[in-house]
Motif scaffolding. Structure first.
Motif, PDB file in Angstrom:
ATOM      1  N   MET A   1       0.847  -1.193   0.000  1.00 26.40           N
ATOM      2  CA  MET A   1       0.000   0.000   0.000  1.00 26.40           C
ATOM      3  C   MET A   1       0.885   1.246   0.000  1.00 26.40           C
ATOM      4  O   MET A   1       1.698   1.428   0.898  1.00 26.40           O
ATOM      5  N   LYS A   2       0.746   2.074  -1.031  1.00 26.11           N
ATOM      6  CA  LYS A   2       1.523   3.311  -1.108  1.00 26.11           C
ATOM      7  C   LYS A   2       0.840   4.406  -0.293  1.00 26.11           C
ATOM      8  O   LYS A   2      -0.386   4.432  -0.181  1.00 26.11           O
ATOM      9  N   PHE A   3       1.668   5.301   0.235  1.00 25.84           N
ATOM     10  CA  PHE A   3       1.148   6.390   1.056  1.00 25.84           C
ATOM     11  C   PHE A   3       1.460   7.714   0.377  1.00 25.84           C
ATOM     12  O   PHE A   3       2.616   8.075   0.174  1.00 25.84           O
ATOM     13  N   ASP A   4       0.411   8.417  -0.007  1.00 28.61           N
ATOM     14  CA  ASP A   4       0.531   9.668  -0.737  1.00 28.61           C
ATOM     15  C   ASP A   4       0.095  10.841   0.136  1.00 28.61           C
ATOM     16  O   ASP A   4      -0.447  10.660   1.229  1.00 28.61           O
ATOM     17  N   VAL A   5       0.301  12.035  -0.382  1.00 26.10           N
ATOM     18  CA  VAL A   5      -0.256  13.226   0.232  1.00 26.10           C
ATOM     19  C   VAL A   5      -1.217  13.857  -0.770  1.00 26.10           C
ATOM     20  O   VAL A   5      -0.889  13.993  -1.951  1.00 26.10           O
ATOM     21  N   THR A   6      -2.415  14.173  -0.306  1.00 30.60           N
ATOM     22  CA  THR A   6      -3.405  14.844  -1.137  1.00 30.60           C
ATOM     23  C   THR A   6      -3.553  16.280  -0.668  1.00 30.60           C
ATOM     24  O   THR A   6      -3.822  16.519   0.515  1.00 30.60           O
ATOM     25  N   LEU A   7      -3.338  17.223  -1.558  1.00 28.75           N
ATOM     26  CA  LEU A   7      -3.447  18.638  -1.216  1.00 28.75           C
ATOM     27  C   LEU A   7      -4.882  19.084  -1.443  1.00 28.75           C
ATOM     28  O   LEU A   7      -5.345  19.165  -2.587  1.00 28.75           O
ATOM     29  N   LEU A   8      -5.567  19.362  -0.362  1.00 33.33           N
ATOM     30  CA  LEU A   8      -6.955  19.816  -0.462  1.00 33.33           C
ATOM     31  C   LEU A   8      -7.025  21.232  -1.009  1.00 33.33           C
ATOM     32  O   LEU A   8      -8.013  21.642  -1.600  1.00 33.33           O
ATOM     33  N   SER A   9      -5.960  21.999  -0.795  1.00 30.20           N
ATOM     34  CA  SER A   9      -5.819  23.338  -1.344  1.00 30.20           C
ATOM     35  C   SER A   9      -4.331  23.612  -1.505  1.00 30.20           C
ATOM     36  O   SER A   9      -3.497  22.924  -0.913  1.00 30.20           O
ATOM     37  N   HIS A  10      -4.000  24.599  -2.319  1.00 29.42           N
ATOM     38  CA  HIS A  10      -2.587  24.858  -2.562  1.00 29.42           C
ATOM     39  C   HIS A  10      -2.391  26.292  -3.028  1.00 29.42           C
ATOM     40  O   HIS A  10      -3.277  26.912  -3.599  1.00 29.42           O
ATOM     41  N   ASP A  11      -1.202  26.789  -2.772  1.00 29.92           N
ATOM     42  CA  ASP A  11      -0.791  28.127  -3.190  1.00 29.92           C
ATOM     43  C   ASP A  11       0.446  27.951  -4.060  1.00 29.92           C
ATOM     44  O   ASP A  11       1.432  27.335  -3.631  1.00 29.92           O
ATOM     45  N   LEU A  12       0.417  28.471  -5.272  1.00 29.25           N
ATOM     46  CA  LEU A  12       1.556  28.294  -6.177  1.00 29.25           C
ATOM     47  C   LEU A  12       2.851  28.821  -5.575  1.00 29.25           C
ATOM     48  O   LEU A  12       3.930  28.271  -5.845  1.00 29.25           O
ATOM     49  N   ASN A  13       2.758  29.849  -4.756  1.00 34.41           N
ATOM     50  CA  ASN A  13       3.962  30.402  -4.141  1.00 34.41           C
ATOM     51  C   ASN A  13       4.601  29.439  -3.136  1.00 34.41           C
ATOM     52  O   ASN A  13       5.766  29.587  -2.792  1.00 34.41           O
ATOM     53  N   GLU A  14       3.840  28.455  -2.693  1.00 38.51           N
ATOM     54  CA  GLU A  14       4.340  27.517  -1.690  1.00 38.51           C
ATOM     55  C   GLU A  14       4.601  26.126  -2.256  1.00 38.51           C
ATOM     56  O   GLU A  14       5.080  25.245  -1.534  1.00 38.51           O
ATOM     57  N   MET A  15       4.300  25.924  -3.535  1.00 34.76           N
ATOM     58  CA  MET A  15       4.341  24.571  -4.077  1.00 34.76           C
ATOM     59  C   MET A  15       5.741  23.977  -4.124  1.00 34.76           C
ATOM     60  O   MET A  15       5.917  22.771  -3.906  1.00 34.76           O
ATOM     61  N   ALA A  16       6.739  24.773  -4.434  1.00 30.65           N
ATOM     62  CA  ALA A  16       8.105  24.231  -4.496  1.00 30.65           C
ATOM     63  C   ALA A  16       8.498  23.637  -3.147  1.00 30.65           C
ATOM     64  O   ALA A  16       8.971  22.486  -3.066  1.00 30.65           O
ATOM     65  N   GLN A  17       8.285  24.411  -2.074  1.00 29.37           N
ATOM     66  CA  GLN A  17       8.612  23.913  -0.742  1.00 29.37           C
ATOM     67  C   GLN A  17       7.752  22.716  -0.364  1.00 29.37           C
ATOM     68  O   GLN A  17       8.226  21.739   0.228  1.00 29.37           O
ATOM     69  N   MET A  18       6.469  22.776  -0.723  1.00 31.47           N
ATOM     70  CA  MET A  18       5.561  21.698  -0.367  1.00 31.47           C
ATOM     71  C   MET A  18       5.965  20.391  -1.040  1.00 31.47           C
ATOM     72  O   MET A  18       6.020  19.328  -0.399  1.00 31.47           O
ATOM     73  N   ALA A  19       6.289  20.455  -2.323  1.00 35.63           N
ATOM     74  CA  ALA A  19       6.681  19.254  -3.050  1.00 35.63           C
ATOM     75  C   ALA A  19       8.015  18.721  -2.557  1.00 35.63           C
ATOM     76  O   ALA A  19       8.193  17.505  -2.385  1.00 35.63           O
ATOM     77  N   GLN A  20       8.972  19.612  -2.337  1.00 39.95           N
ATOM     78  CA  GLN A  20      10.274  19.179  -1.831  1.00 39.95           C
ATOM     79  C   GLN A  20      10.139  18.516  -0.474  1.00 39.95           C
ATOM     80  O   GLN A  20      10.768  17.484  -0.206  1.00 39.95           O
TER      81      GLN A  20
END
Length: 345
Positions: free
Chosen positions: A1-20
């Motif tokens: 079973m793989k464990f993912d993260v689902t972003l219910l909301s997101h801000d493009l200015n924060e996406m780089a940090q969030m993905a990293q």
């Protein structure tokens, strides 16, 4: 079973940090929902700032976008991410398509079938030079010139997941798709007695097996390590369950569990705009069926014991904020990784 993260909301200015952060912590994949923002844009930034993390839309609403647009965005993201992109599509419901998105709504099951097949027709054309020739009830696609052809890519096999709740869409997923997004409003009883039998029927129709499709869902999780966060998570879960149970399109779960009266009451409160009162109708019985509760470290084992082999990918229906609860998220990630090692995955 793989464990993912689902972003219910997101801000493009924060996406780089969030993905990293998601990749550094060890998540297997990252899904973006189409709520307040477009789900494709953040995945471009996610692909740029990660190297192994799988990325996908969970979900993008299909009908406001033509197959050509879907095919092109997916093609570019698959190329840019070196094959890590998964295209997740959903219909949304009639009111949102017509009154919020200005999109056509006629026969959603047939519209989704044609959207999938037409999107793949573009990919086949671009990768293999097959003439574009798709004729359906909703799409007539017969024109592709070199100027508009992006050409072949290294990873042309793009998995398509569709969101499915009811019989027709579950069967379509089994027949045509690499994955299915099971709605967060689910239960083990729903999966065993309703969803999987219809998925299996679709698989058999196209000569496929259970191994040919991945079942993904967000689980209503309530971590108990910190009392304040536990209270927040429980309130968040009750709010979301009450909202989804109020939606007639998701009534199948209420019918399976005998919660029709509650669902009708929730629908009435929603029509009256009494959103704050709705979570009060989610009693302990509903919460026990719909949610899992335990420490961050315990949750993977609880989920594994609850679902067994029913699901292939899961995430928590909780907001992911890179600077918060990192120790907790890491404990769950390590728990799922240990379970995979123990089961020989």
């Amino acid at each position: 079973m793989k464990f993912d993260v689902t972003l219910l909301s997101h801000d493009l200015n924060e996406m780089a940090q969030m993905a990293q952060t998601a990749e550094t912590l060890g998540f297997d994949g990252l899904w973006t929902a189409e709520t307040q923002h477009d789900p494709f844009f953040p995945l471009l930034l996610s692909a740029e700032h990660t190297s192994n993390l799988q990325i996908g839309t969970g979900i993008a609403v299909a009908f406001p976008r033509t197959p050509a647009i879907l095919a092109q965005m997916a093609w570019d993201l698959a190329k840019f991410s070196n094959g890590r992109f998964m295209l997740g599509l959903g219909t949304q419901v009639k009111a949102h398509n017509r009154l919020r998105l200005g999109a056509p709504w006629d026969k959603p099951l047939k519209q989704m079938r044609e959207t999938i097949l037409a999107t793949r027709a573009f990919w086949d054309c671009w990768q293999n030079g097959t003439p574009l020739d798709f004729l359906g009830e909703y799409f007539k696609l017969q024109l592709m010139t070199p100027f508009f052809n992006p050409g072949p890519i290294e990873h042309p096999h793009i998995p398509i997941y569709i969101a499915a709740v009811n019989k027709g869409m579950l069967r379509l997923a089994g027949e045509l798709c690499e994955g299915v997004h099971i709605h967060a409003l689910h239960s083990v009883k729903y999966l065993q007695e309703f969803a999987l039998p219809h998925i299996e029927a679709g698989l058999q129709k196209n000569g496929r097996s259970r191994a040919d499709i991945s079942l993904n869902t967000a689980v209503f999780a309530i971590p108990t390590d910190d009392p304040d966060y536990e209270t927040f998570a429980e309130n968040h879960v009750k709010q979301q369950i009450s909202f989804y149970l109020s939606t007639p399109a998701y009534r199948v779960l209420a019918e399976l569990h005998g919660w029709e009266d509650t669902a009708v009451q929730l629908s009435q409160l929603a029509r009256e705009g009494k959103w704050a009162q709705m979570p009060n109708l989610i009693n302990d019985n509903i919460l026990d069926v719909m949610a899992v509760r335990g420490t961050w470290a315990e949750l993977p084992g609880i989920i594994h014991d609850k679902y067994g082999q029913l699901l292939d990918r899961v995430s928590y229906y909780l907001p992911f904020i890179p600077t918060e609860n990192q120790q907790g998220w890491r404990a769950s990630i390590e728990g799922f990784a240990s379970l995979r090692v123990a089961s020989g995955e």
